[in-house]
Design a protein around this motif. Structure first.
Motif, PDB file in Angstrom:
ATOM      1  N   VAL A   9     -26.051 109.470 -38.741  1.00 24.85           N
ATOM      2  CA  VAL A   9     -27.503 109.649 -38.846  1.00 24.85           C
ATOM      3  C   VAL A   9     -27.974 110.280 -37.525  1.00 24.85           C
ATOM      4  O   VAL A   9     -27.504 109.896 -36.462  1.00 24.85           O
ATOM      5  N   PRO A  10     -28.904 111.257 -37.576  1.00 27.59           N
ATOM      6  CA  PRO A  10     -29.401 111.834 -36.323  1.00 27.59           C
ATOM      7  C   PRO A  10     -30.038 110.767 -35.414  1.00 27.59           C
ATOM      8  O   PRO A  10     -30.746 109.896 -35.893  1.00 27.59           O
ATOM      9  N   VAL A  11     -29.748 110.866 -34.119  1.00 24.18           N
ATOM     10  CA  VAL A  11     -30.176 109.855 -33.150  1.00 24.18           C
ATOM     11  C   VAL A  11     -31.203 110.448 -32.190  1.00 24.18           C
ATOM     12  O   VAL A  11     -31.083 111.601 -31.790  1.00 24.18           O
ATOM     13  N   ILE A  12     -32.224 109.671 -31.850  1.00 23.77           N
ATOM     14  CA  ILE A  12     -33.050 110.012 -30.691  1.00 23.77           C
ATOM     15  C   ILE A  12     -32.680 109.037 -29.587  1.00 23.77           C
ATOM     16  O   ILE A  12     -32.897 107.830 -29.703  1.00 23.77           O
ATOM     17  N   GLU A  13     -32.108 109.601 -28.532  1.00 18.45           N
ATOM     18  CA  GLU A  13     -31.615 108.804 -27.422  1.00 18.45           C
ATOM     19  C   GLU A  13     -32.777 108.497 -26.475  1.00 18.45           C
ATOM     20  O   GLU A  13     -33.406 109.409 -25.950  1.00 18.45           O
ATOM     21  N   THR A  14     -33.058 107.235 -26.253  1.00 21.06           N
ATOM     22  CA  THR A  14     -34.044 106.870 -25.238  1.00 21.06           C
ATOM     23  C   THR A  14     -33.258 106.260 -24.100  1.00 21.06           C
ATOM     24  O   THR A  14     -32.606 105.257 -24.254  1.00 21.06           O
ATOM     25  N   GLY A  15     -33.290 106.935 -22.979  1.00 25.09           N
ATOM     26  CA  GLY A  15     -32.189 106.689 -22.092  1.00 25.09           C
ATOM     27  C   GLY A  15     -32.478 106.152 -20.734  1.00 25.09           C
ATOM     28  O   GLY A  15     -33.605 105.833 -20.348  1.00 25.09           O
ATOM     29  N   ALA A  16     -31.411 106.095 -20.012  1.00 24.55           N
ATOM     30  CA  ALA A  16     -31.395 105.569 -18.663  1.00 24.55           C
ATOM     31  C   ALA A  16     -32.045 106.568 -17.708  1.00 24.55           C
ATOM     32  O   ALA A  16     -32.114 107.756 -17.977  1.00 24.55           O
ATOM     33  N   GLY A  17     -32.524 106.069 -16.596  1.00 22.52           N
ATOM     34  CA  GLY A  17     -33.147 106.932 -15.612  1.00 22.52           C
ATOM     35  C   GLY A  17     -32.546 106.784 -14.226  1.00 22.52           C
ATOM     36  O   GLY A  17     -32.870 105.845 -13.500  1.00 22.52           O
ATOM     37  N   ILE A  18     -31.654 107.728 -13.863  1.00 20.85           N
ATOM     38  CA  ILE A  18     -31.284 107.850 -12.448  1.00 20.85           C
ATOM     39  C   ILE A  18     -32.223 108.926 -11.916  1.00 20.85           C
ATOM     40  O   ILE A  18     -31.997 110.118 -12.079  1.00 20.85           O
ATOM     41  N   VAL A  19     -33.321 108.440 -11.360  1.00 21.86           N
ATOM     42  CA  VAL A  19     -34.484 109.261 -11.038  1.00 21.86           C
ATOM     43  C   VAL A  19     -34.483 109.577  -9.541  1.00 21.86           C
ATOM     44  O   VAL A  19     -34.210 108.703  -8.723  1.00 21.86           O
ATOM     45  N   HIS A  20     -34.744 110.867  -9.197  1.00 23.52           N
ATOM     46  CA  HIS A  20     -34.694 111.319  -7.804  1.00 23.52           C
ATOM     47  C   HIS A  20     -36.069 111.724  -7.281  1.00 23.52           C
ATOM     48  O   HIS A  20     -36.844 112.346  -8.012  1.00 23.52           O
ATOM     49  N   VAL A  21     -36.309 111.415  -6.011  1.00 18.99           N
ATOM     50  CA  VAL A  21     -37.440 112.016  -5.299  1.00 18.99           C
ATOM     51  C   VAL A  21     -36.854 112.857  -4.176  1.00 18.99           C
ATOM     52  O   VAL A  21     -36.028 112.368  -3.387  1.00 18.99           O
ATOM     53  N   TYR A  22     -37.252 114.131  -4.108  1.00 24.78           N
ATOM     54  CA  TYR A  22     -36.805 115.012  -3.027  1.00 24.78           C
ATOM     55  C   TYR A  22     -37.994 115.328  -2.116  1.00 24.78           C
ATOM     56  O   TYR A  22     -39.012 115.854  -2.563  1.00 24.78           O
TER      57      TYR A  22
ATOM     58  N   TYR B 261     -25.876 114.107 -10.543  1.00 22.42           N
ATOM     59  CA  TYR B 261     -26.053 112.676 -10.805  1.00 22.42           C
ATOM     60  C   TYR B 261     -27.213 112.304 -11.722  1.00 22.42           C
ATOM     61  O   TYR B 261     -27.279 111.178 -12.213  1.00 22.42           O
ATOM     62  N   SER B 262     -28.133 113.218 -11.944  1.00 20.80           N
ATOM     63  CA  SER B 262     -29.318 112.844 -12.723  1.00 20.80           C
ATOM     64  C   SER B 262     -28.966 112.535 -14.170  1.00 20.80           C
ATOM     65  O   SER B 262     -28.067 113.136 -14.748  1.00 20.80           O
ATOM     66  N   THR B 263     -29.703 111.593 -14.754  1.00 17.66           N
ATOM     67  CA  THR B 263     -29.601 111.359 -16.201  1.00 17.66           C
ATOM     68  C   THR B 263     -30.644 112.190 -16.946  1.00 17.66           C
ATOM     69  O   THR B 263     -30.885 111.966 -18.134  1.00 17.66           O
ATOM     70  N   LYS B 264     -31.284 113.113 -16.247  1.00 21.40           N
ATOM     71  CA  LYS B 264     -32.234 114.062 -16.843  1.00 21.40           C
ATOM     72  C   LYS B 264     -33.476 113.379 -17.396  1.00 21.40           C
ATOM     73  O   LYS B 264     -33.983 113.750 -18.450  1.00 21.40           O
ATOM     74  N   HIS B 265     -33.932 112.371 -16.703  1.00 22.50           N
ATOM     75  CA  HIS B 265     -35.142 111.638 -17.087  1.00 22.50           C
ATOM     76  C   HIS B 265     -36.324 112.234 -16.316  1.00 22.50           C
ATOM     77  O   HIS B 265     -37.128 112.979 -16.878  1.00 22.50           O
ATOM     78  N   THR B 266     -36.417 111.977 -15.009  1.00 20.38           N
ATOM     79  CA  THR B 266     -37.541 112.436 -14.194  1.00 20.38           C
ATOM     80  C   THR B 266     -37.067 112.732 -12.780  1.00 20.38           C
ATOM     81  O   THR B 266     -36.280 111.965 -12.216  1.00 20.38           O
TER      82      THR B 266
END
Lengths: 416, 416
Positions: free
Chosen positions: B220-233, B336-341
């Motif tokens: 079944v198609p999935v919508i992944e709601t995921g983890a956040g390895i979030v960076h501030v530069y 390293y990002s999980t592509k969250h924010t």
């Protein structure tokens, strides 16, 4: 980056090159497309020579006339491919388009913008023209592409992908964004389906069996471009002449494609008048009809079986059933439709609206031939495929369907 | 319809009821939501009694204080759930919205309209509040829901789903659109992931392990709601006070949630001035820092390892790295990002635009705290989750993300 795994190396190369392609300007991408068109036109003898190897192997393996015809590239077809690439130059670039946006009360501006997926995977069979199509559409939408064209077209695809890589690189964009994994055989196809992190979306094009395999085995998200068991329902209130024209067009205009009708559902009110006329008109055009009892009474010669309703014939074959109500028609559609396209012919406004609301297909129509379910007819200008799934894209897919989005947030130091 | 398979019977029931729900009016759906809120408020002792069975089992199985807290429902929390359901009443109904439309040269009018998916599957763990959340969001968007809430919350969920079914049915919509498959245990979860034709989209909510399982095992198609390895530069040109405020807020405002920052990347220009000040401020708020060599020179006590950068801490823990350029920062994020924010603090317009264009995450920010990646903050009014995939939905998801579309084609007899 290099590993001991040539497959991973190739995907890494495609991914890296796609990163740069994602921010290429429209002018750069159009120049690369033009370079591909020129390269195709300049290598006609070379492409034909490679294609002849595939054709000879196809004859040896007795793959059949239909497949051999799909496989074949001659000068006219290659020029046609170049023309199709040039047509994509003229389409608007979806990348950067703002889908939604607002300024929040705290002054932060948010905008949802279209961005390329990254790398598109494509798995298809014996159609070297798809190689050029997919690359051109991917390129215009800022995506790389990793292609599995199948062993039957391996020689043609090898030459086409090399020409594409050279043309793109010559235009200033890294041609490594486009790769074929045909040398990795079936194992490569399996690995492509599980190449999360390298491939962002996978598009299978081909037989129902191929699509089912990709859907079942992929961990990469899939866009299913699917089969069409397409229905036309002639309502009690339908104008007989309009119904006649639509049914004949939907079945016979081009029976080998997915938007042609496979099943005719006729309200009993038309069983004695319109239906016999339709049966004659279809038979005259070579359509072999299979019907339920009442359809047989109206002139259909062969009895329908459950397989009749459940088969995408893609040929001059049609199932015919007489129903006593629109509810019966909708129930039949619910049971057998592949959720591609269904059309009602009616002059009853309420029935039209109920049919549009209740039939759960990618495209629902009133008083129009199902042949209009087509990216070109819808004004999208290019044929990515017709999605029969509900996620991300549904129905004819244009270039915007080959993009994802990204939220761009512009602040001035806001914190929560 | 009934079979010898109770699981298929239940999915069939949900699918059938969802068909009717798909065409329910906004007023009918809002009445059903209000009925759910009233039912929750009217059954507080019953819900608490069932929840106590789950809590007792949790204590017995030593599931830990964090999980026990998530599992717990008391009067205040139940009233909060009812309030959240009423908030969804006030949101606009996405169903029927016209996304695109045009009249073709041949007079055919085409419109792409939002329609419900059909049945949404949800797999989550030990959080009975998600049961009510998902049902309310699904109901408002015209979808049924089949829920796998996990054995830890089984008693609470059984009561909640029964209350929901009764309330919805009492309001005139078939409550069978909402079902729990907890009685089918782990086997049921596995079957839900493969229930193509019954479930249109699957949303996993929970640990990285749960999400990985659903992604890998689902057809079944999935919508992944995921983890956040979030960076501030923090860029060379950043205003130090603004950077200070944003970093402290992004890390400490609510460290247990996915939009809190996990890694701080600081340009070397700030290594001797701003960074020591930031290290002190974070340490003062209890943040344990792990840094590279230059960060250690600036006061970070613990050395960072590759695991530091690759871990979603969800706690007062942060990795700190000094970089010599924005390119180095972007390369770190790529790895390293999980592509969250990801957020950049900068006063350089060119760097801001390059960061926004080149960083491939669901949300990219300039001069704002990463804590703003949130459906409520974005003005969506309800939290479906934050998608970290690129297909269908990316970033905070509102009600429109719980819909598909359908092309509605209106002709007057056109054929090709």
């Amino acid at each position: 980056m290099s590993s001991t795994d040539a497959f991973v190396d190739l995907l890494t190369l495609a991914k890296g090159a796609s990163r740069a392609l994602a921010t290429a300007t429209t002018a750069q991408k159009n120049a690369a497309l033009e370079a591909i068109a020129v390269a195709l036109e300049g290598a006609i003898p070379e492409i034909i020579a490679a294609n002849e190897l595939d054709l000879a192997r196809g004859v040896e393996n007795a793959i059949g006339d239909g497949l051999l015809d799909r496989l074949k590239l001659d000068e006219a077809r290659i020029r046609g491919l170049a023309a199709a690439v040039r047509e994509i130059v003229s389409l608007p670039d979806p990348v950067g388009e703002v889908v939604r946006g607002s300024t929040l009360a705290n002054g932060i501006a948010i905008a949802q913008q279209r961005v390329p997926f990254g790398v598109i995977g494509a798995i298809y069979e014996a159609r070297p023209n798809v190689t050029v199509d997919i690359v051109a559409l991917a390129l215009k939408s800022g995506n790389g592409a990793v292609l599995r064209g199948g062993s039957a077209a391996e020689d043609s695809n090898r030459v086409l992908v090399r020409l594409i890589q050279e043309a793109v690189s010559g235009s200033g964009i890294d041609g490594n964004a486009f790769q074929t994994i045909d040398p990795f055989g079936r194992e490569g196809a399996g690995r492509l389906m599980r190449a999360r992190g390298f491939v962002d979306v996978l598009i299978p094009r081909g037989s129902a069996g191929l699509i089912a395999t990709v859907v079942n085995e992929s961990t990469v998200p899939v866009i299913e471009t699917g089969a069409g068991i397409v229905h036309v329902y002639v309502d009690a209130s339908a104008d007989p002449d309009m119904a006649h024209a639509i049914v004949v067009n939907a079945k016979t205009h081009r029976p080998s494609v997915c938007n042609s009708a496979e099943t005719l559902l006729v309200h009993a009110a038309h069983a004695d008048t319109l239906l016999p006329r339709l049966v004659d008109a279809l038979a005259e055009r070579g359509v072999v009809l299979y019907g339920d009892e009442r359809a047989q009474t109206a002139g259909v010669r062969e009895p329908a079986t459950p397989e009749t309703w459940a088969t995408e014939h893609l040929d001059l074959v049609m199932g015919v059933r007489v129903v006593d109500s629109m509810d019966e028609a909708i129930a039949h559609i619910d049971e057998y439709s592949t959720k591609h396209t269904e059309s009602i012919v009616t002059n009853d406004f309420g029935n039209a609206e109920r049919f549009l609301a209740e039939v759960d297909s990618a495209v629902v129509m009133v008083n129009a031939s199902t042949r209009f379910t087509d990216g070109g007819e819808f004004g999208f200008g290019a044929e990515v495929g017709i999605s029969t799934q509900k996620m991300h894209a549904r129905g004819p897919m244009g270039l915007p369907e080959l993009t994802s989005t990204k939220w761009v947030v512009r602040g001035t130091g806001q914190i929560r």
